[in-house]
Structures are given as structure tokens and as C-alpha cells.
Design an enzyme around this catalytic site. Structure first.
Site, PDB file in Angstrom:
ATOM      1  CB  SER A 132       0.628  -4.391  -0.470  1.00  0.00           C
ATOM      2  OG  SER A 132      -0.348  -4.130  -1.467  1.00  0.00           O
ATOM      3  CE1 TYR A 145       3.874  -2.233  -3.683  1.00  0.00           C
ATOM      4  CE2 TYR A 145       1.764  -3.091  -4.451  1.00  0.00           C
ATOM      5  CZ  TYR A 145       2.530  -2.457  -3.476  1.00  0.00           C
ATOM      6  OH  TYR A 145       1.937  -2.077  -2.293  1.00  0.00           O
ATOM      7  CE  LYS A 149       5.036  -3.846  -0.870  1.00  0.00           C
ATOM      8  NZ  LYS A 149       5.540  -3.431   0.456  1.00  0.00           N
TER       9      LYS A 149
END
Length: 254
Positions: A132, A145, A149
Site C-alpha cells: 500500500s 494499518y 504496512k
């Protein structure tokens, strides 16, 4: 079409929809033999039936042996695509942090651990990590997140620098917004930051295949991310101030 993928055994985790399904379709169209994995067995089966692949449902952390068997004993390409878009701050529950770490990072580590002995012995293998842009930058409103990531990107980078001289190819895909269920789950932060430039899952697959053709590690479906990443490294105070302005805008809109 990438000729070298003809007949190769490819595994795509989290492929019941979104980016994973687009990757599975693209590999199948290139002549690969594809295993479609998803926690949702019905969704995995639907995509597999559509593209003439094999469904191997279940936890992405533990499917390498079953996927290898389904492909006749050899996995040539492994796409670690399954992920959790976990929102929240430092105050998010421990279970949320643990689940994000397990799916977004440790599932990649476990897959690599299972695959690398065979790949290193034969001198070839391709590991594709769906990271991402949050793994290069960050994402407002989503500490678990963003942090995990970053971990996924770091692990892909480590794999590449450690094993590239032994025939292992690694690609880290780092898109911004993609029109999937994960974007919807990002809520108002996703609407503010990601939705305006969101692309289709097929665009991500196209970017990966272009990167494979060019033998590139870093895959940026949104090319502007390269500029943001460079600015973050070169002038971190300015970059953080800019991101904080986005944070304030998001807070004001809630």
C-alpha cells in the site's frame, strides 16, 4: 502477455475480490496455472470457476502446502495479497493490532519461510507483496494499518536485498486508493484521502505486469507516490506538516 508466466504455478491470497481477483484474472490470462485463495470459500470458488483456476480457501498464513499440492508440487509465483484495513489510533484494542500484524506482515513471513527453501535450491521464485502507499507514507486515522504496512514493505525489501543474487524476484505493490471493499471500509478518511484518485483493481494488475516486464521491485500504480516518498525522505518536517493539515481537515469534517 508476459511469456515467462506461461504454465507457471501462481498463488494469489485474498483473491475472492478486489486486487486479488484482478491479479488472479491477469495471471490466468497470461497462461499461468492459478490457485485462488480467500477466507470466504464461496468467493474463492466463484473467481476460480470464472478463470479456470483452483480454489484453495482458508487462512492465508497456512495455505502454502495445500496450494503447492494443487499446483502439482511447485509454486513459481506467490502473491501475498490478503490484508486487513485496520483503522484506529494508538488506543485501538490489542486484538486489532495483533490481527493487523498477523495478516499484513506475518502471513508474508510464513509464506516466504515455506517457499524459500525450494526456491533457493532451484534458483528461482517470485514473491509479490501487496503493500500500500501507506507502507511508504502513512494513512490518517489508521495506525494499525499504517504501521503493519510499513512492516510488510520492510519485509519485501529485506527479501529482495537478501536473495536477489540467488534468483529470487520480489515486487512490492504500493497503490493509493483502489475501488474495492477495503476503500469503502476506510470510511471518511478514505473518502478524503484516497477516493479522489482511486483506480480500478485491474489498473493495479496492469502496473504489476509492467513491473514484472521491467524487473522492478517497487510497483507504483499511482506514479505520484514516488514524489511523495521522495519528499518524505528529503524534507520530513515539511511532509509531516502537510500530513497534519490533512489530519486536521479530516477531524474538522467528522
Amino acid at each position: 502477455m508476459v511469456e515467462s508466466l506461461q504454465g507457471q504455478g501462481v498463488v494469489v491470497t485474498g483473491a475472492g475480490g478486489g486486487i486479488g481477483a484482478a491479479l488472479a484474472r491477469r495471471f490466468a490470462a497470461a497462461g499461468a496455472r492459478v490457485v485462488v485463495n480467500d477466507l470466504d470459500a464461496a468467493r474463492a470458488a466463484a473467481v476460480a470457476d470464472e478463470i479456470g483456476a483452483t480454489a484453495v480457501p482458508g487462512d492465508a498464513s497456512a495455505i502454502v502446502d495445500d496450494a503447492r499440492a494443487a499446483l502439482g508440487g511447485t509454486v513459481d509465483v506467490y502473491c501475498a495479497n490478503a490484508g486487513l484495513a485496520s483503522g484506529g489510533t494508538e488506543a485501538a484494542a490489542e486484538e486489532i493490532w495483533a490481527a493487523a500484524w498477523d495478516v499484513n506482515v506475518m502471513a508474508h513471513v510464513r509464506a516466504a519461510h515455506a517457499l524459500l527453501p525450494g526456491w533457493l535450491e532451484r534458483g528461482s521464485g517470485r514473491f509479490v507483496s501487496t503493500v500500500s502507499a501507506a507502507g511508504l507514507l502513512t494513512m490518517v486515522g489508521a495506525a494499525p494499518y499504517s504501521v503493519t504496512k510499513h512492516g510488510a514493505y520492510a519485509f519485501a525489501e529485506w527479501l529482495s536485498l537478501t536473495y536477489r543474487h540467488r534468483g529470487i524476484k520480489v515486487h512490492a505493490i504500493c497503490p493509493q486508493g483502489v475501488r474495492t471493499d477495503m476503500l469503502t471500509a476506510a470510511g471518511s478518511a478514505g473518502e478524503l484521502v484516497l477516493a479522489p484518485t482511486a483506480i480500478e483493481p485491474q489498473d493495479v494488475a496492469d502496473a504489476l505486469f509492467a513491473g514484472i516486464e521491467e524487473d522492478r521491485f517497487l510497483i507504483l500504480p499511482h506514479p505520484e507516490v514516488a514524489e511523495y516518498y521522495a519528499a518524505r525522505a528529503a524534507v520530513p518536517e515539511r511532509w509531516l506538516t502537510g500530513m497534519n493539515h490533512i489530519q486536521q481537515k479530516w477531524e474538522a469534517a467528522k
